[in-house]
Design an enzyme around this catalytic site. Structure first.
Site, PDB file in Angstrom:
ATOM      1  N   HIS A   1       0.835  -1.213   0.000  1.00 51.67           N
ATOM      2  CA  HIS A   1       0.000   0.000   0.000  1.00 51.67           C
ATOM      3  C   HIS A   1       0.864   1.256   0.000  1.00 51.67           C
ATOM      4  O   HIS A   1       0.444   2.313   0.475  1.00 51.67           O
ATOM      5  CB  HIS A   1      -0.950   0.012   1.208  1.00 51.67           C
TER       6      HIS A   1
ATOM      7  N   SER B   1      16.086  15.225 -20.485  1.00 50.64           N
ATOM      8  CA  SER B   1      15.082  16.281 -20.521  1.00 50.64           C
ATOM      9  C   SER B   1      15.588  17.396 -21.419  1.00 50.64           C
ATOM     10  O   SER B   1      16.787  17.700 -21.433  1.00 50.64           O
ATOM     11  CB  SER B   1      14.824  16.821 -19.107  1.00 50.64           C
TER      12      SER B   1
ATOM     13  N   LYS C   1      18.532  15.263 -15.701  1.00 53.82           N
ATOM     14  CA  LYS C   1      17.544  14.190 -15.688  1.00 53.82           C
ATOM     15  C   LYS C   1      17.894  13.035 -16.626  1.00 53.82           C
ATOM     16  O   LYS C   1      18.358  13.238 -17.741  1.00 53.82           O
ATOM     17  CB  LYS C   1      16.163  14.741 -16.082  1.00 53.82           C
TER      18      LYS C   1
ATOM     19  N   ASN D   1      15.422  10.103 -17.707  1.00 51.45           N
ATOM     20  CA  ASN D   1      14.041   9.649 -17.538  1.00 51.45           C
ATOM     21  C   ASN D   1      13.892   8.163 -17.861  1.00 51.45           C
ATOM     22  O   ASN D   1      14.547   7.658 -18.780  1.00 51.45           O
ATOM     23  CB  ASN D   1      13.111  10.462 -18.433  1.00 51.45           C
TER      24      ASN D   1
END
Length: 490
Positions: A198, A322, A328, A330
């Site tokens: 969860h 990016s 970054k 990704n």
């Protein structure tokens, strides 16, 4: 225009732009035949329109050879080896010129299977120029498509196409991917990782065991797909052998049909309407779609582990993560895979639900639907390729996992309360309400190793139990996780 004055011009109206539809060579409408062509190109040899026509020629050729070799039609000549070779060479040499020839014929017939029949009859008529005047091939032209309805040819062609695509292209790629996931699982079987149920910190596991779970699930689907049946029939316009028996009542057409279908490497379906019922396709596509969805689960989990820092992405210095943020990298391979798996599964679901239904003895909904088998497998194959490349660009960051584990000592509350329960059952006093006491200690706050050890010391547990719990850390609390990876080899 003077400087600093606003530009009031407008883009050219769409009607005034040069059309892209007439560009030669043709521009692909969809990404599978454009941007991603290289990843899915092997499927073209099996699931394209040209592949369908080649398989139709193949089935027609083999039906002619089967009828003559087994002397089914009285008076039909037996073909010599070189004549059979000549016929099969029509399939082997099927090329762009043949595709164009069929297209030209279909413009006249407005019927694709009839165009194939006429192509083969033309090849028979031309046989003397290749084999000499003594060949009997021009004499057997009317045995081409003998007693057959178009669906007799189509169902066998599609079965051969899908069988080839699955066994020769899709399955090897999927098998390689699952093998790579399993190898990662074995390599990192003992690397501890904080689990999350969860989304919350939970009983630790190992990254290898979690990858093994996914590899095991995917492998199970592949075994189902490997065992798939590919059914076929050749029994006439409504599945009754009506034309067959009217033409040659003395032949055992049921036996001829069965032997021919099995000769093609397919499973014979004895009871059909005009169409083979396509149930085998629905079964296969459901299994492939389930594989897709499990792989989607892997893609989203790995994406999440990357976001947590558990995997470091290794990228070449020339690539861009990016367009504006240089730092970054990704997880685009996994995101691309997610989207393509969703597209593939949607198409496979539609194929499976549509193909099992036909109005009474025949309608044509299956004809249009089956033309989309290629894109369904194409999007799946593209996703498999992206996941493989994505996994190849990952390094496990064990230190990052260790830091996360060390920040969550409360996950040992489960171990302590379970040990208290066992001690209470064995008669050790003071072990009442273990769950509630650990809940009070751990819920809603972080504790340290010192906090937990102090709590354990205060419980009055037997010395060996207290020592075992005091020595435990979140990183060591992985149970049998590392050993469970061995079940990949069972």
């Amino acid at each position: 225009m003077p400087r600093n004055e606003p530009d009031t011009s407008r883009p050219a109206p769409l009607d005034d732009r040069r059309t892209l539809a007439d560009v030669v060579p043709a521009i692909a409408l969809g990404p599978l035949d454009g941007r991603y062509r290289s990843a899915v190109a092997p499927l073209v040899d099996h699931l394209s329109e040209a592949a369908l026509n080649r398989e139709r020629v193949h089935v027609e050729v083999e039906w002619l050879i089967h009828l003559t070799s087994h002397h089914v039609v009285p008076g039909a000549p037996t073909l010599a080896n070189e004549e059979r070779d000549y016929l099969r060479d029509v399939v082997a040499t099927f090329d762009a010129d043949t595709v164009a020839e069929l297209a030209a014929t279909e413009k006249i017939t407005v019927h694709d299977v009839k165009a194939v029949e006429y192509l083969l009859k033309k090849r028979l008529a031309d046989a003397r120029a290749v084999l000499g005047e003594d060949t009997v091939l021009p004499e057997v032209g009317e045995l081409v498509h003998f007693a057959a309805t178009s669906e007799d040819i189509n169902n066998l062609s599609y079965a051969l196409m899908v069988q080839g695509a699955v066994r020769q292209v899709w399955l090897p790629a999927a098998r390689a991917l699952v093998g790579e996931i399993a190898a990662l699982a074995r390599e990192h079987a003992a690397v501890p990782m904080l689990a999350r149920t969860h989304g919350q910190p939970a009983t630790p596991t190992t990254i290898g065991k979690e990858l093994a779970v996914l590899a095991h699930r995917l492998d199970r689907q592949l075994r189902r797909i490997e065992a798939a049946e590919y059914l076929g029939k050749i029994n006439g316009a409504t599945g009754t052998y009506g034309a067959h028996l009217a033409a040659v009542p003395g032949a055992d057409w049921v036996a001829v049909s069965r032997s021919f279908v099995e000769h093609l490497g397919l499973t014979w379906n004895p009871l059909t309407t005009q169409i083979e019922s396509h149930d085998w396709q629905a079964e296969l596509y459901a299994d492939v779609a389930r594989f897709n969805r499990i792989l989607h689960n892997l893609a989203t989990d790995v994406w999440t582990y990357i976001s947590l820092g558990y995997f470091a992405q290794v990228r070449g210095q020339g690539t861009v993560g990016s367009s504006t943020m240089p730092h970054k990298v990704n997880p685009i391979r996994f995101e691309n895979a997610e989207a393509n798996l969703e597209l593939s599964s949607a198409l496979l679901d539609t194929l499976g639900s549509t193909l099992v239904t036909s109005r009474m003895q025949r309608d044509l909904t299956d004809s249009t639907t089956q033309r989309n088998i290629g894109p369904a497998f194409g999007h799946s194959l593209l996703a498999i390729d992206n996941v493989r490349r994505g996994l190849a660009g990952l390094d496990v960051d064990a230190a990052a996992m260790e830091r996360d584990l060390d920040a969550n000592w409360e996950v040992l509350g489960e171990a302590v309360q379970s040990a208290m329960r066992a001690a209470g059952v064995a008669g050790v006093p003071g072990m009442d309400e273990p769950y509630e006491r650990l809940k009070e200690l751990t819920r809603g706050r972080r504790i340290t190793g010192e906090d937990l050890r102090a709590f354990v010391t205060s419980l009055g547990l037997p010395d060996d139990v207290a020592a075992r719990l005091a020595a435990m850390t979140p990183a060591s609390y992985t149970g049998a996780a590392a050993d469970l990876v061995r079940f990949l080899d069972v």
